[in-house]
Design an enzyme around this catalytic site. Structure first.
Site, PDB file in Angstrom:
ATOM      1  CB  ILE A 197       1.337   5.913   6.349  1.00 60.49           C
ATOM      2  CG1 ILE A 197       0.434   6.862   7.144  1.00 60.49           C
ATOM      3  CG2 ILE A 197       2.497   5.417   7.211  1.00 60.49           C
ATOM      4  CD1 ILE A 197      -0.397   6.172   8.227  1.00 60.49           C
ATOM      5  N   GLY A 231       0.824  -1.219   0.000  1.00 57.64           N
ATOM      6  CA  GLY A 231       0.000   0.000   0.000  1.00 57.64           C
ATOM      7  C   GLY A 231       0.848   1.254   0.000  1.00 57.64           C
ATOM      8  CE1 TYR A 258      -8.467   0.627   9.630  1.00 52.52           C
ATOM      9  CE2 TYR A 258      -8.876   1.745  11.716  1.00 52.52           C
ATOM     10  CZ  TYR A 258      -8.055   1.490  10.630  1.00 52.52           C
ATOM     11  OH  TYR A 258      -6.811   2.092  10.553  1.00 52.52           O
TER      12      TYR A 258
END
Ligand code: NAP
Length: 284
Positions: free
Chosen positions: A19, A14, A169
């Site tokens: 980030i 990712g 989540y």
């Protein structure tokens, strides 16, 4: 180009945005060979090019990986293993929030993408990491894990229905910490260590599923992706004696995670079910 990470290989999932992008860029700037693993070639190749040009480091590459699909995870691991490269650090950074549904293999989307995919990917790469030696796994978790008191195993086999997907989540981020604890326990003495962390509350695209007004309001109180990558970079590059194997980091310091994240039986049960659900080799 040369730097303090010259000759070391890092794989960051990712890394086309947020980030992960800052992490990959910082590692490349220090001379590392960096693979950016992501589900979109179209979104990642321009980032690979931009990092190569801003850092002057040509050893920056794309690896196709869709963590929601266990078949894609196996293909990505095979592609990497076929390269015969060492793997010094695996940064499991990719994650999503607020997306309802099921993965191709029938798992709740957030759990499947944030935990099961990274679990299988990591386990498939463990042999290479052991052979590399002094290697580490860095799992980007979240303080949101505190919202999860336990794991409802049945709920991981159906679409989530919580408001904004926060409950799903939170469970997935609890899994990231439990996975790290169990990894560190199993890998003790193998030359591979594992860390999890909370990056801060960071202005990135992770908030894309929130309503527009709320998203822009909360972003005012967030830190930049550059600051948000600091703890990841610390866990990925600090000298090993400065780190505590299996620990959960916040602001570059080990901190005590929530009660559920400290439950060794839950960590063992998560490992057992993850092996069963992914078909990962159980000997790891
Ligand atoms: N931002 C925060 O405040 C915060 C706080 C605590 C923890 N975290 C954690 O930090 C990590 C990075 O998040 P971020 O804030 O930088 O979010 P972000 O900007 O949304 O980036 C998430 C990355 O994960 C990738 N990704 C999503 N689904 C994927 C899949 N199925 N396969 C492969 N890659 C996938 C995204 O790729 P696409 O571009 O293709 O979607 C993107 O590159 C996540 O694990 C998140 O849970 C963030």
């Amino acid at each position: 180009m040369t730097g303090d990470l010259d000759g070391r290989v890092f794989l960051v999932t990712g890394a086309n945005t947020g980030i992960g992008l800052v992490t990959a860029e910082s590692l490349a700037r220090r001379g590392a060979h960096v693979l950016l693993a992501g589900r979109s070639e179209a979104r990642t190749l321009p980032v690979v090019e931009a990092i190569r040009s801003s850092t002057g480091n040509p050893r920056v590459e794309f690896l196709p990986l869709d963590l929601s699909d266990l078949e894609s995870v196996r293909r990505a691991a095979d592609l990497f293993l076929a390269r015969d490269l060492p793997l010094h650090v695996l940064v499991n950074n990719a994650g999503l929030a607020g997306v309802r549904g099921l993965t191709p293999q029938g798992f709740e989307t957030t759990f499947g993408t944030n935990h099961l995919g990274p679990f299988l990917f990591t386990v498939l790469l463990l042999g290479r990491m052991k052979r590399t030696g002094h290697s580490r796994i860095v799992n980007v978790a979240s303080r949101a894990h505190l919202n999860a008191r336990s794991i409802d195993w049945g709920a991981q086999r159906r679409p989530g229905n919580s408001t904004g997907g926060l409950a799903e989540y939170s469970v997935s981020k609890l899994c990231n910490i439990l996975f790290t604890v169990e990894l560190a326990r199993r890998l003790s003495g193998s030359g591979v260590s594992a860390y999890s962390l909370h990056p801060g509350v960071v202005a990135t695209e992770i908030w894309r599923e929130l309503p527009w007004g709320v998203r822009h309001l909360v972003k005012l109180f967030m830190i930049s992706p550059e600051k948000g990558a600091r703890t990841t970079l610390f866990c990925a590059t600090a000298p090993l004696p400065q780190l505590e194997n299996g620990a959960y980091y916040d602001a570059c310091k080990p901190v005590r995670p929530g009660r559920a994240a400290r439950d060794p039986d839950l960590a063992a049960e998560l490992w057992r079910r993850s092996v069963e659900w992914t078909g990962a080799p159980s000997s790891s």
